[in-house]
Design an enzyme around this catalytic site. Sequence first.
Site, PDB file in Angstrom:
ATOM      1  CB  SER A 150      -0.800   0.261   1.409  1.00  0.00           C
ATOM      2  OG  SER A 150      -1.469   1.745   1.398  1.00  0.00           O
ATOM      3  CE1 TYR A 163      -4.510  -2.293   4.598  1.00  0.00           C
ATOM      4  CE2 TYR A 163      -3.847   0.122   4.111  1.00  0.00           C
ATOM      5  CZ  TYR A 163      -3.641  -1.301   3.611  1.00  0.00           C
ATOM      6  OH  TYR A 163      -3.948  -1.977   2.562  1.00  0.00           O
TER       7      TYR A 163
HETATM    8  P1  NAD Z   1     -10.548  -6.980  -1.298  1.00  0.00           P
HETATM    9  O1  NAD Z   1     -11.656  -6.567   0.071  1.00  0.00           O
HETATM   10  O2  NAD Z   1     -11.554  -7.029  -2.457  1.00  0.00           O
HETATM   11  O3  NAD Z   1      -9.894  -8.281  -0.559  1.00  0.00           O
HETATM   12  C1  NAD Z   1      -8.923  -8.895  -0.042  1.00  0.00           C
HETATM   13  C2  NAD Z   1      -9.573  -9.724  -0.382  1.00  0.00           C
HETATM   14  O4  NAD Z   1      -7.985 -10.562   0.685  1.00  0.00           O
HETATM   15  C3  NAD Z   1     -10.237 -11.053  -0.352  1.00  0.00           C
HETATM   16  O5  NAD Z   1     -10.448 -11.385  -1.214  1.00  0.00           O
HETATM   17  C4  NAD Z   1     -10.579 -12.115   1.482  1.00  0.00           C
HETATM   18  O6  NAD Z   1     -10.962 -12.898   0.789  1.00  0.00           O
HETATM   19  C5  NAD Z   1      -8.891 -11.830   1.242  1.00  0.00           C
HETATM   20  N1  NAD Z   1      -9.194 -12.150   2.207  1.00  0.00           N
HETATM   21  C6  NAD Z   1      -8.644 -11.572   3.543  1.00  0.00           C
HETATM   22  N2  NAD Z   1      -8.703 -12.213   5.162  1.00  0.00           N
HETATM   23  C7  NAD Z   1      -7.919 -12.734   4.591  1.00  0.00           C
HETATM   24  C8  NAD Z   1      -7.300 -14.775   5.192  1.00  0.00           C
HETATM   25  N3  NAD Z   1      -7.338 -13.880   6.765  1.00  0.00           N
HETATM   26  N4  NAD Z   1      -7.540 -15.529   4.959  1.00  0.00           N
HETATM   27  C9  NAD Z   1      -7.597 -15.519   3.168  1.00  0.00           C
HETATM   28  N5  NAD Z   1      -7.671 -14.284   3.057  1.00  0.00           N
HETATM   29  C10 NAD Z   1      -8.077 -13.213   3.248  1.00  0.00           C
HETATM   30  O7  NAD Z   1     -10.038  -5.944  -0.612  1.00  0.00           O
HETATM   31  P2  NAD Z   1      -9.237  -5.344  -2.198  1.00  0.00           P
HETATM   32  O8  NAD Z   1      -8.930  -3.749  -1.764  1.00  0.00           O
HETATM   33  O9  NAD Z   1      -9.283  -6.030  -3.010  1.00  0.00           O
HETATM   34  O10 NAD Z   1      -7.398  -5.206  -1.023  1.00  0.00           O
HETATM   35  C11 NAD Z   1      -6.789  -6.309  -1.745  1.00  0.00           C
HETATM   36  C12 NAD Z   1      -4.994  -5.731  -1.277  1.00  0.00           C
HETATM   37  O11 NAD Z   1      -5.015  -4.412  -1.604  1.00  0.00           O
HETATM   38  C13 NAD Z   1      -4.807  -6.072  -0.175  1.00  0.00           C
HETATM   39  O12 NAD Z   1      -3.715  -6.548   1.021  1.00  0.00           O
HETATM   40  C14 NAD Z   1      -5.170  -4.600   0.529  1.00  0.00           C
HETATM   41  O13 NAD Z   1      -4.659  -4.249   1.577  1.00  0.00           O
HETATM   42  C15 NAD Z   1      -4.409  -3.988  -1.054  1.00  0.00           C
HETATM   43  N6  NAD Z   1      -4.797  -1.858  -0.517  1.00  0.00           N
HETATM   44  C16 NAD Z   1      -6.133  -1.858  -1.386  1.00  0.00           C
HETATM   45  C17 NAD Z   1      -6.512  -0.657  -1.174  1.00  0.00           C
HETATM   46  C18 NAD Z   1      -7.366  -0.475  -1.989  1.00  0.00           C
HETATM   47  O14 NAD Z   1      -8.050   0.835  -1.998  1.00  0.00           O
HETATM   48  N7  NAD Z   1      -8.605  -1.400  -2.152  1.00  0.00           N
HETATM   49  C19 NAD Z   1      -5.210   0.137  -1.603  1.00  0.00           C
HETATM   50  C20 NAD Z   1      -3.834   0.239  -0.922  1.00  0.00           C
HETATM   51  C21 NAD Z   1      -3.475  -1.404  -0.774  1.00  0.00           C
END
Ligand code: NAD
Length: 252
Positions: A150, A163
């Site tokens: 991130s 986080y």
């Molecule tokens: P999302 O909630 O759509 O996806 C998160 C995924 O992580 C889900 O598929 C979920 O099944 C999986 N997950 C969560 N806890 C878990 C566990 N205990 N065991 C197995 N799987 C687990 O969110 P996203 O926004 O697509 O996030 C994906 C990645 O991108 C994450 O690592 C998040 O921190 C990172 N991220 C997202 C953003 C944003 O703005 N969306 C920004 C920076 C970083």
Amino acid sequence: MNSAQNRSKQRVALVTGSTSGIGMAIAQQLALDGFTIAFHSKSSVKAGEKLAQAYIGASYTQADLADQNQVRRLIKDVLLHHNRLDVLVNNAGINAVIPHTALKEATAEIWRQLYEVNVIAPWILIAEAEAALRAASSQQCPSCILNISSHAGVRPKGASIPYAASKAALNHMTKLLAMNLAPEIRVNAIAPGLVNTPMTLNWTAAQTLWQERSPMGRGAQPAEIAQVASMLIASHYLTGEIVICDGGLNLT
Ligand code: NAD
């Protein structure tokens, strides 16, 4: 036949958390790029099975990455199914929204949960996958690990301090592993800013910030992060890079 002869020539990518958001977009892009996909999620089994049916040769495995036995089982199951692994995308992650000034709200339990899923699980997945990644690697085409961290792991920002610190740990791990797994395995990270996914659906303050302050005037779509993932994986040379994908917000 030994296991090397048994191994298919089709390259295989495991994307954790690939039934929604950024992970699903990366998995779909890598399928277009010619990879066989190992889908994974914590709980959306039906969605995972449907995705696996939609892509030739794909598989789906359910595993809770907060449980270290299940983390190990995920790699075992993927190798049992595909008998090779070329790319590991550590995308699954969790968040906690806590004001940075509310120190007591960021309890030890929250710190542990975030570290378990965002730092320790990727570490164990990499350790368990290392032998298979080395076996699939060649001089012309090294294997590859891509961590989704991130922008909050690069700058003093983000939904909460625990986080942001967990993502900073993932970024540092990326660089240390790039040093130590080369040249057989490249290790890079993407550090997204705001991305429109289920995780950020109600983050109105962040939406406004990106609209008003970032040079691109908006958050990213998951497919735009997947495009960068595809570029990093296609490179046979880049390693140890943390690519900030925040539409230029860090410049302001
Ligand atoms: P999302 O909630 O759509 O996806 C998160 C995924 O992580 C889900 O598929 C979920 O099944 C999986 N997950 C969560 N806890 C878990 C566990 N205990 N065991 C197995 N799987 C687990 O969110 P996203 O926004 O697509 O996030 C994906 C990645 O991108 C994450 O690592 C998040 O921190 C990172 N991220 C997202 C953003 C944003 O703005 N969306 C920004 C920076 C970083």
